[in-house]
Design a protein around this motif. Sequence first.
Motif, short mmCIF file in Angstrom:
data_model
loop_
_atom_site.label_atom_id
_atom_site.label_comp_id
_atom_site.label_asym_id
_atom_site.label_seq_id
_atom_site.Cartn_x
_atom_site.Cartn_y
_atom_site.Cartn_z
N PRO A 1 0.79 -1.23 0.00
CA PRO A 1 0.00 0.00 0.00
C PRO A 1 0.83 1.29 0.00
CG PRO A 1 -0.85 -1.56 1.60
CD PRO A 1 0.40 -2.15 1.06
N CYS A 2 1.89 1.33 0.77
CA CYS A 2 2.71 2.54 0.82
C CYS A 2 4.17 2.10 0.76
CB CYS A 2 2.42 3.32 2.11
SG CYS A 2 3.31 4.89 2.17
N PHE A 3 4.66 1.85 -0.44
CA PHE A 3 6.01 1.32 -0.60
C PHE A 3 7.02 2.46 -0.53
CE2 PHE A 3 9.70 -0.11 -2.91
CZ PHE A 3 9.89 -1.36 -2.34
N ARG A 4 8.06 2.22 0.24
CA ARG A 4 9.15 3.18 0.34
C ARG A 4 10.45 2.48 -0.08
NH1 ARG A 4 5.85 6.28 2.46
NH2 ARG A 4 5.29 6.99 4.46
N PHE A 5 11.21 3.15 -0.92
CA PHE A 5 12.48 2.59 -1.34
C PHE A 5 13.51 2.85 -0.24
CE2 PHE A 5 10.17 3.30 -5.23
CZ PHE A 5 10.43 2.16 -5.95
N ASP A 6 13.43 2.05 0.81
CA ASP A 6 14.36 2.27 1.91
C ASP A 6 15.71 1.60 1.64
OD1 ASP A 6 13.91 -0.42 2.35
OD2 ASP A 6 12.93 -0.15 4.28
N ARG A 7 16.65 1.87 2.48
CA ARG A 7 18.01 1.38 2.31
C ARG A 7 18.07 -0.15 2.25
NH1 ARG A 7 23.03 3.86 3.52
NH2 ARG A 7 24.65 2.32 3.87
N ALA A 8 17.34 -0.82 3.13
CA ALA A 8 17.36 -2.29 3.16
C ALA A 8 16.84 -2.87 1.84
CB ALA A 8 16.54 -2.81 4.33
N TRP A 9 15.76 -2.30 1.30
CA TRP A 9 15.21 -2.81 0.05
C TRP A 9 16.20 -2.59 -1.09
CZ3 TRP A 9 13.90 -0.93 -4.78
CH2 TRP A 9 13.12 -1.78 -5.56
N LEU A 10 16.80 -1.39 -1.15
CA LEU A 10 17.77 -1.11 -2.21
C LEU A 10 18.98 -2.04 -2.11
CD1 LEU A 10 17.63 2.78 -2.24
CD2 LEU A 10 16.86 1.23 -4.04
N GLN A 11 19.45 -2.31 -0.89
CA GLN A 11 20.58 -3.22 -0.71
C GLN A 11 20.21 -4.64 -1.16
OE1 GLN A 11 21.34 -2.46 3.45
NE2 GLN A 11 23.07 -1.11 2.97
N ALA A 12 19.00 -5.06 -0.84
CA ALA A 12 18.54 -6.40 -1.25
C ALA A 12 18.49 -6.50 -2.78
CB ALA A 12 17.18 -6.70 -0.64
N GLN A 13 18.01 -5.45 -3.44
CA GLN A 13 17.96 -5.46 -4.90
C GLN A 13 19.37 -5.48 -5.49
OE1 GLN A 13 15.03 -6.01 -6.45
NE2 GLN A 13 14.41 -6.12 -4.32
#
Length: 132
Positions: free
Chosen positions: A98-110
């Motif tokens: 619903p409210c996705f944020r491109f946070d540091r953890a997500w970017l590192q995982a990608q």
Amino acid sequence: TGSAVIQEMADALLSRGYSVIATAGIIGNAYRESSWNPASVGTGGGGLFGFTAGAISLANLQAAAAASGVEWTNVDFQVGFMAVAQAAKSFVEPGSVPCFRFDRAWLQAQFRRINDPRTENWLTENRMVCAD
């Protein structure tokens, strides 16, 4: 026979840029899902990869095959259907929250996912490079 399906899956996956290791893993998963039977239908799903729900449901596989003029049991078609679904997952995943944020953890995982040589299309994907 099983060996003919295995060879057809391997050819289809390798021709789409999957590594030998990823191809072996996908073929192993297909055995657990369907015993390498492209016409397999079970609880809630079917096909080589146990297509179950949403965009990768058995019904969507069958409809896409019919629209393409091929039998839904066609091995190459099922591999292509699975590959497209996997590729789309990276783009659809953020929209499903619903409210996705491109946070540091997500970017590192990608970053790790894209640069991991164990991923199925590592050789053909553009990789991110970290500048120090």
